[in-house]
Design an enzyme around this catalytic site. Structure first.
Site, PDB file in Angstrom:
ATOM      1  N   GLN A 169      11.914  21.459   1.815  1.00 33.05           N
ATOM      2  CA  GLN A 169      12.936  22.233   2.505  1.00 33.05           C
ATOM      3  C   GLN A 169      13.210  23.549   1.784  1.00 33.05           C
ATOM      4  O   GLN A 169      13.335  24.603   2.396  1.00 33.05           O
ATOM      5  CB  GLN A 169      14.219  21.385   2.593  1.00 33.05           C
ATOM      6  CG  GLN A 169      15.187  21.805   3.658  1.00 33.05           C
ATOM      7  CD  GLN A 169      14.622  21.665   5.062  1.00 33.05           C
ATOM      8  OE1 GLN A 169      13.605  21.003   5.288  1.00 33.05           O
ATOM      9  NE2 GLN A 169      15.258  22.303   6.012  1.00 33.05           N
ATOM     10  N   GLY A 216       3.571 -10.120   2.830  1.00 29.18           N
ATOM     11  CA  GLY A 216       3.794  -9.095   1.805  1.00 29.18           C
ATOM     12  C   GLY A 216       5.070  -9.462   1.085  1.00 29.18           C
ATOM     13  O   GLY A 216       5.064 -10.078   0.032  1.00 29.18           O
ATOM     14  N   PRO A 219      -2.929 -10.189   4.173  1.00 29.86           N
ATOM     15  CA  PRO A 219      -2.690  -9.613   5.503  1.00 29.86           C
ATOM     16  C   PRO A 219      -1.508 -10.289   6.196  1.00 29.86           C
ATOM     17  O   PRO A 219      -0.771  -9.656   6.940  1.00 29.86           O
ATOM     18  CB  PRO A 219      -3.995  -9.895   6.252  1.00 29.86           C
ATOM     19  CG  PRO A 219      -5.024 -10.030   5.177  1.00 29.86           C
ATOM     20  CD  PRO A 219      -4.328 -10.612   3.992  1.00 29.86           C
ATOM     21  N   GLU A 226       5.380  -3.036  -4.700  1.00 25.51           N
ATOM     22  CA  GLU A 226       6.057  -3.804  -5.756  1.00 25.51           C
ATOM     23  C   GLU A 226       7.469  -4.186  -5.357  1.00 25.51           C
ATOM     24  O   GLU A 226       8.384  -4.193  -6.177  1.00 25.51           O
ATOM     25  CB  GLU A 226       6.017  -3.028  -7.077  1.00 25.51           C
ATOM     26  CG  GLU A 226       4.637  -3.165  -7.670  1.00 25.51           C
ATOM     27  CD  GLU A 226       4.512  -2.704  -9.094  1.00 25.51           C
ATOM     28  OE1 GLU A 226       5.280  -3.196  -9.932  1.00 25.51           O
ATOM     29  OE2 GLU A 226       3.625  -1.877  -9.347  1.00 25.51           O
TER      30      GLU A 226
END
Lengths: 452, 272
Positions: free
Chosen positions: A403, A198, A195, A430
């Protein structure tokens, strides 16, 4: 080193100096489609014989692939079209883990794809893995991430750094051909992110305390793919805080250990058939032998694991991009506007071209990284480039696919909206795109600094 | 069970759109850049052979194909599914450019020779027809040449302990069950759609397929070895007169009422 750098300057600046021209002429380089960067000396290349020339031959298109890579491609593509594509929408809507499909994937040998046959693996190379990832993810991106987390992130670190005992206990039952006592497949997961960190992987706050015969693990890991289906986790924890990132070690933690619990499943934007949650470890005890490699090696293991993982994620992103292109082009050929199929309109053709160029160039980067890995060369920069390019191609292709489909692209009746949601994560996990830029630039700068 | 021979054919992939290429003559079909794969009925035959091998330990499955050098890839797919070895009778590029050149009679003659040379062949499993020429002749011709018992359009095959085969055959009016008695000749069975669902080759089997032997022999050499006449083999027995695309679907008619509908149907002689 100097020769290969001279080669790079040749292509960049156009007119090499006389000395380097002579050096290039005297080597076999001109017959190789691309060259090894910085890892071999001119003397080694000068004496390379036919077999090493052939072994460093690079495949760039499907038709050049040797027959077993083509069979891998055919098999995965057929499997994805028949078993994954028809069900991917349903799994996404229900957030349902595709147990049967993953079981079949395992039977085909795709959940132990690079492991040795000593551990019941399929012994295939990184290029086969990249091809398999692309075709499977083209069918269902969630199955792709389930497969890549298991292969690149869980199996690889144990295979590359673990003891024989660890491999017996945590690879052999996990290569897809054994079942647990409930008849379920053995799946693994990878716990690096927390937490509180990262991208800042060096700041792990999960701790592992040496307690004689055992380690005691305390901490929480966040955003863990396969958390709710896995039975074993690679966990990175600090063993010596004073050494900062050199004090992190890697462990295999059985998830049924007392004190191990899971957080609630995250409700995600995309890849919804795969489970993501926290791993919570409160005084979890594991045997001393569950350490992977040496104490303090954890950061290096994580980085090396992620290098290979990036090839897998690049493959996944390519699959999403390819699926988006297929969806968009098929639609453009059928949908009429202004009296003709929209595929004949220039603005649609521009989009189709941009999507295909982005996807194909990312695929070349991915295949290059995979082949460098197979050749035993350092491939960190190339893997980062592949992941960066492929994930950005996936988001762009999925965006343009919606689109091109117009209103149809926005509703769940067509898969374009799912591709858009699935693509987004590839630029984040990753290693975020920003981190990939740092990895690439760092490597380029290092190379230039060594010259001057 | 000793040997199961499975002849397989490399054809245009079933999902590809076929385009007539009149520049190649009245029977030309566009083959450039077109994806080729194993004939789907041949895949079913390979799958059946492997299932029989799994039930009868010691049986050997031999895949055989006649065609250009790319046929080796088709044979490798059979090996990756579980066949034990392959035989590739290689033709030069101008022969077997497409299905018109080497025809069922030639293939059956070659296969008869191979069956006799291999010896110990208990069963020949073929697809009921190929999706390019759709002749459906090779299996029955082979059985005739070998003087062997045959069953076509198999939807289920059971092998008895005495070496006999009980086959459920698909016919237009239902299923017929016949028994092929063991008689010293190999049983010749052609496979239909409902027989089985071919397996995906697994990754480990794809790797193993690399090491399985494939014996490549040129058409000329094989013909010589079998004592056949090359001209006879290469002369087509069937002549394709014309190949054309089906006429585009005509528009339907809208009718105003059930009576009108019945009237129209009677008019067309579809209802009495």
């Amino acid at each position: 080193m100097r020769l290969s750098l001279a080669r790079r300057f040749h292509s960049k600046l156009g007119a090499p100096a006389a000395a380097t021209r002579a050096a290039i002429a005297s080597s076999n380089y001109s017959t190789l489609p691309s060259h090894n960067r910085g890892t071999t000396t001119p003397a080694q290349h000068h004496s390379s014989n036919l077999s090493s020339l052939l072994s460093s031959r690079k495949y760039t298109t499907y038709s050049q692939l040797p027959s077993e890579h083509q069979m891998v491609y055919e098999m995965c593509r057929k499997f994805a079209e028949e078993e994954l594509m028809p069900n991917a929408g349903k799994w996404d809507q229900k957030h349902e883990f595709p147990t049967d499909a993953v079981d079949k994937l395992a039977e085909l040998g795709l959940m132990g794809i690079n492991c040795s046959s000593d551990h019941n693996g399929s012994e295939l190379d990184a290029l086969s893995y990249a091809i398999a990832m692309e075709e499977i993810s083209r069918g269902c991106a969630s199955v792709g991430v389930i497969m890549s987390a298991h292969n690149s992130l869980y199996l690889y670190p144990i295979d590359a750094f673990g003891s024989d005992d660890l491999k017996e206990r945590y690879i052999t039952p996990y290569t897809g051909h054994e079942r647990d006592e409930n008849g379920r497949l053995n799946i693994g997961c990878f716990g690096l992110s927390e937490p509180g960190n990262g991208s800042d992987a060096g700041a792990a706050s999960t701790t592992a305390k040496d307690d004689g015969d055992e380690w005691i693990i305390n901490g929480t890991k966040a955003w863990i793919t396969n958390a709710h289906e896995a039975s074993a986790a690679i966990v990175f924890a600090t063993t010596d805080k004073s050494l900062k990132h050199k004090g992190i070690s890697a462990f295999v933690v059985p998830m049924n250990a007392p004190g191990f619990s899971l957080g609630a499943k995250e409700d995600k934007l995309g890849i919804r058939a795969s489970s993501t949650s926290n791993l919570i470890m409160e005084n979890v005890r594991i045997p001393k032998s569950n350490l992977i490699g040496q104490p303090g090696e954890g950061f290096k293991i994580a980085m090396q694991t992620l290098d290979g993982g990036r090839i897998g994620v690049a493959g996944q992103a390519l699959g999403i991009a390819s699926a988006s292109i297929d969806c968009a082009v098929k639609y453009a050929l059928e949908r009429n506007a202004f009296g003709k199929p929209i595929a004949q309109l220039q603005s649609i053709q521009n989009k189709i071209s941009q999507m295909t160029v982005a996807r194909d160039s990312a695929r070349l980067l991915t295949w290059r990284a995979a082949q460098m890995k197979d050749n035993g060369e350092k491939y960190t920069r190339e893997a980062a480039m592949a992941k960066l390019a492929a994930s950005e191609a996936a988001t762009m292709c999925a965006h343009q696919a919606i689109q091109i489909l117009g209103g149809m692209g926005y509703v769940t009746e067509m898969p374009a909206e799912r591709y858009y949601r699935d693509a987004r994560i590839t630029e984040i996990y990753e290693g975020t795109s920003e981190v990939q830029h740092l990895v690439i630039a760092g490597d380029v700068l290092k190379e230039y600094k060594q010259l001057y | 069970m000793r040997k199961i021979l499975v002849p397989i054919k490399r054809v245009i992939d079933y999902a590809q759109k076929i385009r007539v290429d009149s520049s190649k003559g009245p029977q030309g079909v566009q083959l450039k850049n077109v994806k080729m794969s194993m004939n789907p009925f041949c895949e079913i035959a390979v799958e059946e052979a492997i299932q029989l091998k799994e039930k009868n330990k010691g049986a050997e499955v031999v895949a055989i194909s006649v065609g250009p050098k790319q046929c080796t890839e088709t044979i490798r797919t059979a090996l990756a599914m579980g066949a034990d070895r392959g035989i590739h009778i290689e033709t030069k590029p101008d022969v077997r450019g497409d299905y018109v050149d080497l025809q069922p009679w030639a293939i059956a003659s070659l296969l008869k020779g191979v069956v006799e040379k291999e010896d110990a062949v208990d069963l020949v499993l073929l697809g009921k027809q190929s999706i390019d020429s759709d002749c459906g002749q090779t299996g029955p011709l082979l059985a005739g040449l070998l003087n062997a018992p045959q069953a076509t359009f198999a939807a289920n095959i059971e092998r008895g302990d005495d070496g006999s085969f009980t086959v459920e055959r698909e016919t237009d009016t239902g299923t017929e069950t016949i028994k092929l008695n063991a008689c010293g000749k190999p049983a010749v069975i052609t496979c239909d759609l409902r027989l089985n669902t071919p397996r995906y080759p697994t990754m480990p089997n794809i790797m193993k397929a690399k090491k399985k032997p494939v014996n490549t022999i040129s058409l000329e050499d094989m013909v010589k070895e079998l004592g056949l006449d090359l001209d006879e083999v290469l002369t087509p027995q069937n002549e394709v007169v014309e190949v054309y695309e089906p006429p585009p679907r005509k528009e339907g008619e809208t009718v105003g009422s059930i009576d009108e509908l019945l009237g129209k149907l009677k008019e067309k002689g579809l209802v009495a």
